[in-house]
Design a protein around this motif. Structure first.
Motif, PDB file in Angstrom:
ATOM      1  N   LEU A   1     -10.310  -6.444  -0.672  1.00 18.47           N
ATOM      2  CA  LEU A   1     -10.857  -6.042  -1.979  1.00 18.47           C
ATOM      3  C   LEU A   1     -10.187  -4.791  -2.519  1.00 18.47           C
ATOM      4  CD1 LEU A   1     -13.937  -7.528  -0.926  1.00 18.47           C
ATOM      5  CD2 LEU A   1     -13.929  -7.059  -3.380  1.00 18.47           C
ATOM      6  N   ASN A   2      -9.903  -3.834  -1.605  1.00 13.55           N
ATOM      7  CA  ASN A   2      -9.325  -2.574  -2.070  1.00 13.55           C
ATOM      8  C   ASN A   2      -7.895  -2.769  -2.592  1.00 13.55           C
ATOM      9  OD1 ASN A   2      -9.985   0.552  -1.838  1.00 13.55           O
ATOM     10  ND2 ASN A   2      -7.820   0.299  -1.340  1.00 13.55           N
ATOM     11  N   PHE A   3      -7.176  -3.749  -2.000  1.00 17.79           N
ATOM     12  CA  PHE A   3      -5.773  -3.941  -2.369  1.00 17.79           C
ATOM     13  C   PHE A   3      -5.440  -5.366  -2.833  1.00 17.79           C
ATOM     14  CE2 PHE A   3      -5.303  -0.300   0.723  1.00 17.79           C
ATOM     15  CZ  PHE A   3      -4.882   0.623  -0.211  1.00 17.79           C
ATOM     16  N   GLU A   4      -5.598  -6.322  -1.903  1.00 14.63           N
ATOM     17  CA  GLU A   4      -5.005  -7.648  -2.163  1.00 14.63           C
ATOM     18  C   GLU A   4      -5.517  -8.306  -3.435  1.00 14.63           C
ATOM     19  OE1 GLU A   4      -4.842 -10.061   1.528  1.00 14.63           O
ATOM     20  OE2 GLU A   4      -4.872  -8.084   2.479  1.00 14.63           O
ATOM     21  N   LEU A   5      -6.844  -8.312  -3.619  1.00 12.40           N
ATOM     22  CA  LEU A   5      -7.390  -8.971  -4.808  1.00 12.40           C
ATOM     23  C   LEU A   5      -7.082  -8.183  -6.079  1.00 12.40           C
ATOM     24  CD1 LEU A   5     -10.783 -10.192  -3.313  1.00 12.40           C
ATOM     25  CD2 LEU A   5      -8.753 -11.567  -3.816  1.00 12.40           C
ATOM     26  N   LEU A   6      -6.629  -6.948  -5.908  1.00 15.22           N
ATOM     27  CA  LEU A   6      -6.231  -6.144  -7.069  1.00 15.22           C
ATOM     28  C   LEU A   6      -4.720  -6.255  -7.288  1.00 15.22           C
ATOM     29  CD1 LEU A   6      -8.463  -2.984  -6.485  1.00 15.22           C
ATOM     30  CD2 LEU A   6      -8.730  -4.706  -8.272  1.00 15.22           C
TER      31      LEU A   6
ATOM     32  N   ILE B   1      -2.284  -6.081  -5.090  1.00 18.63           N
ATOM     33  CA  ILE B   1      -1.438  -5.188  -4.281  1.00 18.63           C
ATOM     34  C   ILE B   1      -1.315  -5.842  -2.899  1.00 18.63           C
ATOM     35  CG2 ILE B   1      -1.067  -2.794  -3.523  1.00 18.63           C
ATOM     36  CD1 ILE B   1      -3.493  -2.043  -5.368  1.00 18.63           C
ATOM     37  N   PRO B   2      -0.316  -6.708  -2.708  1.00 20.23           N
ATOM     38  CA  PRO B   2      -0.212  -7.428  -1.432  1.00 20.23           C
ATOM     39  C   PRO B   2       0.102  -6.483  -0.277  1.00 20.23           C
ATOM     40  CG  PRO B   2       1.332  -8.277  -3.093  1.00 20.23           C
ATOM     41  CD  PRO B   2       0.770  -7.006  -3.624  1.00 20.23           C
ATOM     42  N   LYS B   3      -0.091  -7.007   0.935  1.00 22.15           N
ATOM     43  CA  LYS B   3       0.256  -6.220   2.136  1.00 22.15           C
ATOM     44  C   LYS B   3       1.729  -5.820   2.065  1.00 22.15           C
ATOM     45  CE  LYS B   3      -2.951  -7.059   5.785  1.00 22.15           C
ATOM     46  NZ  LYS B   3      -4.052  -7.753   5.112  1.00 22.15           N
ATOM     47  N   HIS B   4       2.008  -4.615   2.528  1.00 23.54           N
ATOM     48  CA  HIS B   4       3.382  -4.083   2.599  1.00 23.54           C
ATOM     49  C   HIS B   4       4.042  -3.873   1.234  1.00 23.54           C
ATOM     50  CE1 HIS B   4       2.754  -4.934   6.718  1.00 23.54           C
ATOM     51  NE2 HIS B   4       2.695  -6.237   6.508  1.00 23.54           N
ATOM     52  N   HIS B   5       3.275  -4.019   0.152  1.00 22.64           N
ATOM     53  CA  HIS B   5       3.865  -3.765  -1.161  1.00 22.64           C
ATOM     54  C   HIS B   5       4.027  -2.248  -1.347  1.00 22.64           C
ATOM     55  CE1 HIS B   5       4.414  -3.632  -5.500  1.00 22.64           C
ATOM     56  NE2 HIS B   5       4.668  -4.939  -5.448  1.00 22.64           N
ATOM     57  N   PRO B   6       5.177  -1.821  -1.871  1.00 21.31           N
ATOM     58  CA  PRO B   6       5.400  -0.365  -1.994  1.00 21.31           C
ATOM     59  C   PRO B   6       4.366   0.337  -2.874  1.00 21.31           C
ATOM     60  CG  PRO B   6       7.243  -1.635  -2.942  1.00 21.31           C
ATOM     61  CD  PRO B   6       6.369  -2.598  -2.239  1.00 21.31           C
TER      62      PRO B   6
ATOM     63  N   ARG C   1      -3.616  10.719 -26.447  1.00 17.87           N
ATOM     64  CA  ARG C   1      -2.405   9.885 -26.557  1.00 17.87           C
ATOM     65  C   ARG C   1      -2.341   8.988 -25.336  1.00 17.87           C
ATOM     66  NH1 ARG C   1       2.895  13.697 -25.019  1.00 17.87           N
ATOM     67  NH2 ARG C   1       2.420  13.768 -22.796  1.00 17.87           N
ATOM     68  N   PHE C   2      -1.733   7.812 -25.507  1.00 25.17           N
ATOM     69  CA  PHE C   2      -1.638   6.853 -24.414  1.00 25.17           C
ATOM     70  C   PHE C   2      -0.176   6.723 -24.023  1.00 25.17           C
ATOM     71  CE2 PHE C   2      -5.678   6.221 -26.276  1.00 25.17           C
ATOM     72  CZ  PHE C   2      -6.508   5.765 -25.264  1.00 25.17           C
ATOM     73  N   ARG C   3       0.101   7.001 -22.754  1.00 26.51           N
ATOM     74  CA  ARG C   3       1.483   6.909 -22.238  1.00 26.51           C
ATOM     75  C   ARG C   3       1.607   5.659 -21.387  1.00 26.51           C
ATOM     76  NH1 ARG C   3       2.006   9.747 -18.280  1.00 26.51           N
ATOM     77  NH2 ARG C   3       0.106  10.971 -18.541  1.00 26.51           N
ATOM     78  N   ALA C   4       2.685   4.935 -21.523  1.00 21.24           N
ATOM     79  CA  ALA C   4       2.875   3.742 -20.694  1.00 21.24           C
ATOM     80  C   ALA C   4       2.932   4.151 -19.218  1.00 21.24           C
ATOM     81  CB  ALA C   4       4.166   3.040 -21.096  1.00 21.24           C
ATOM     82  N   SER C   5       2.332   3.351 -18.375  1.00 28.18           N
ATOM     83  CA  SER C   5       2.307   3.676 -16.951  1.00 28.18           C
ATOM     84  C   SER C   5       2.329   2.372 -16.161  1.00 28.18           C
ATOM     85  CB  SER C   5       1.047   4.475 -16.652  1.00 28.18           C
ATOM     86  OG  SER C   5       1.014   4.858 -15.294  1.00 28.18           O
ATOM     87  N   HIS C   6       2.090   2.455 -14.857  1.00 30.45           N
ATOM     88  CA  HIS C   6       2.022   1.208 -14.101  1.00 30.45           C
ATOM     89  C   HIS C   6       0.911   1.240 -13.060  1.00 30.45           C
ATOM     90  CE1 HIS C   6       3.001  -2.383 -11.968  1.00 30.45           C
ATOM     91  NE2 HIS C   6       2.935  -1.683 -10.834  1.00 30.45           N
ATOM     92  N   PHE C   7       0.041   0.282 -13.111  1.00 22.81           N
ATOM     93  CA  PHE C   7      -0.924   0.003 -12.047  1.00 22.81           C
ATOM     94  C   PHE C   7      -0.857  -1.500 -11.799  1.00 22.81           C
ATOM     95  CE2 PHE C   7      -2.659   3.644 -14.383  1.00 22.81           C
ATOM     96  CZ  PHE C   7      -2.742   4.574 -13.361  1.00 22.81           C
ATOM     97  N   PRO C   8      -0.855  -1.925 -10.536  1.00 22.70           N
ATOM     98  CA  PRO C   8      -0.692  -3.359 -10.260  1.00 22.70           C
ATOM     99  C   PRO C   8      -1.824  -4.216 -10.828  1.00 22.70           C
ATOM    100  CG  PRO C   8      -0.346  -2.052  -8.280  1.00 22.70           C
ATOM    101  CD  PRO C   8      -0.888  -1.124  -9.308  1.00 22.70           C
ATOM    102  N   PHE C   9      -3.005  -3.622 -11.041  1.00 22.62           N
ATOM    103  CA  PHE C   9      -4.165  -4.430 -11.466  1.00 22.62           C
ATOM    104  C   PHE C   9      -4.351  -4.474 -12.971  1.00 22.62           C
ATOM    105  CE2 PHE C   9      -5.879  -0.181 -11.126  1.00 22.62           C
ATOM    106  CZ  PHE C   9      -5.388   0.288  -9.913  1.00 22.62           C
ATOM    107  N   THR C  10      -3.471  -3.818 -13.719  1.00 23.98           N
ATOM    108  CA  THR C  10      -3.563  -3.898 -15.183  1.00 23.98           C
ATOM    109  C   THR C  10      -2.196  -4.210 -15.769  1.00 23.98           C
ATOM    110  OG1 THR C  10      -3.404  -1.491 -15.135  1.00 23.98           O
ATOM    111  CG2 THR C  10      -5.566  -2.414 -15.652  1.00 23.98           C
TER     112      THR C  10
END
Ligand code: DAH
Length: 339
Positions: A137-142, A144-149, A244-253
């Motif tokens: 729940l904390n990673f995979e379903l969001l 963020i697979p195992k061993h993903h940087p 202001r909104f700055r482009a960023s990166h999160f795997p779940f969005t």
């Protein structure tokens, strides 16, 4: 004469043990052993007795005096050593009461409550989810697979049970909430404690709060996210707050952004707090990733949503000019009493 002395002795002894405080025992002493007491009168007037009675009476009177003095000392000691509270008569009810220290809310809770009420006004409910999470729940379903940087962003405390960790962010609560409410629309905030295996410094702690937000429905767009979060910023800081909104990166969005507010210390001119940028980073946000939507049970072709995550301690630091996050867990009253 002898009988009278013995009677006097037994009365004195029984009265002695009825005394229960210092005042009473002092009065007893004056009455039975003082200069004007009957016993002293006997001793003083021995000379007036017939010569053959004097030794006997004198001896007895002195013995009684000695016994009474001893009994007095002993009883007085027990009275003095008793705690005064067990002694009803010694409580002085006229003394002013001792002030009771009033508790107060911790600064984090003050800010959290403010955050709750702003979101409640916009129709968001509170959804509490667990602090001990699974890796899934904390990673995979969001996404963020195992061993993903991307996991490097969240240094993790593991437990002895494989796959069970302390949550590194409140985002896994999104999956719990989606699975609870699917297929209905959602508007929730998910507050709670998070844990990261990091070095403790003035800027980072190993445990801290986050408030996650999640809105899911049909036709929810990035403009909804911008409007909602800008309104939040204006209410938590002040109504002239620019965002202001700055482009960023999160795997779940996807897309992801970070929201900044114009530095309210220098009004955007640049200062030490905003590192001369004129802006302060407040939260991460974005449109919920289709993979995450379907992991929560929603059909990404029908539903869209936005999510965000903010740190109430960081907001408190900016709002109140606190320059070290360690104060929050330091339990130093000089700090806590300022709020
Ligand atoms: N979970 C992120 C973190 O701990 C914060 C966050 C970013 C939450 C973007 C979100 C989001 O819901 O959309 O750093």
């Amino acid at each position: 004469m002898i009988e009278k002395l013995e009677k006097l002795n037994s009365i004195a002894i029984s009265e002695l043990y009825k005394t229960s405080d210092i005042n009473a025992i002092n009065l007893w002493h004056t009455k039975h052993l003082g200069k004007k007491s009957h016993l002293m009168a006997y001793l003083r007037n021995l000379g007036q007795l017939p010569a053959q009675d004097r030794p006997k009476v004198g001896k007895l009177a002195n013995e009684i005096r000695y016994k009474l003095e001893n009994a007095y000392d002993e009883h007085k000691n027990t009275l003095v050593s008793q705690p005064t509270t067990t002694n009803k008569n010694s409580i002085d009810i006229t003394l002013p009461g001792r002030p009771i220290n009033r508790g107060r809310l911790h600064i984090t809770n003050i800010v959290l409550r403010k955050i709750y009420s702003i979101w409640a006004d916009m129709g968001f409910q509170i959804y509490k989810s667990r602090e001990i999470e699974t890796d899934e729940l904390n990673f995979e379903l969001l996404n963020i697979p195992k061993h993903h940087p991307a996991r490097d962003m969240w240094d993790t405390f593991h437990t002895n049970t494989p796959g069970v960790i302390l949550r590194t962010h409140t985002s896994p609560g999104q999956i719990h909430a989606m699975r609870t409410y699917c297929p209905n629309p959602i508007r929730v905030i998910l507050p709670g404690m998070c844990f990261r295996y990091e070095q403790i410094t003035a800027r980072s702690e190993i445990q801290f709060n986050q408030v996650e937000g999640l809105a899911i429905g049909t036709n929810i767009r990035f403009s909804d996210l911008k409007g909602t979060l800008s309104t939040f910023a204006q209410r938590i800081f002040n109504k002239n707050t620019k965002t202001r909104f700055r482009a960023s990166h999160f795997p779940f969005t996807e897309p992801s952004a970070e929201m900044d507010v114009e530095c309210f210390l220098c009004s955007g001119k640049g200062c030490g707090v905003c590192k001369n940028t004129g802006w302060l980073e407040i939260l991460g946000c974005g449109m919920v990733h289709p993979t995450v939507l379907s992991n929560g049970g929603y059909d990404p072709n029908k539903h869209t949503g936005f999510a965000f995550g903010m740190g109430p301690e960081r907001i408190a630091m900016l709002k109140y000019g606190i320059d070290d996050i360690r104060y929050f867990w330091g339990n130093d009253l000089r700090f806590l009493e300022q709020f």
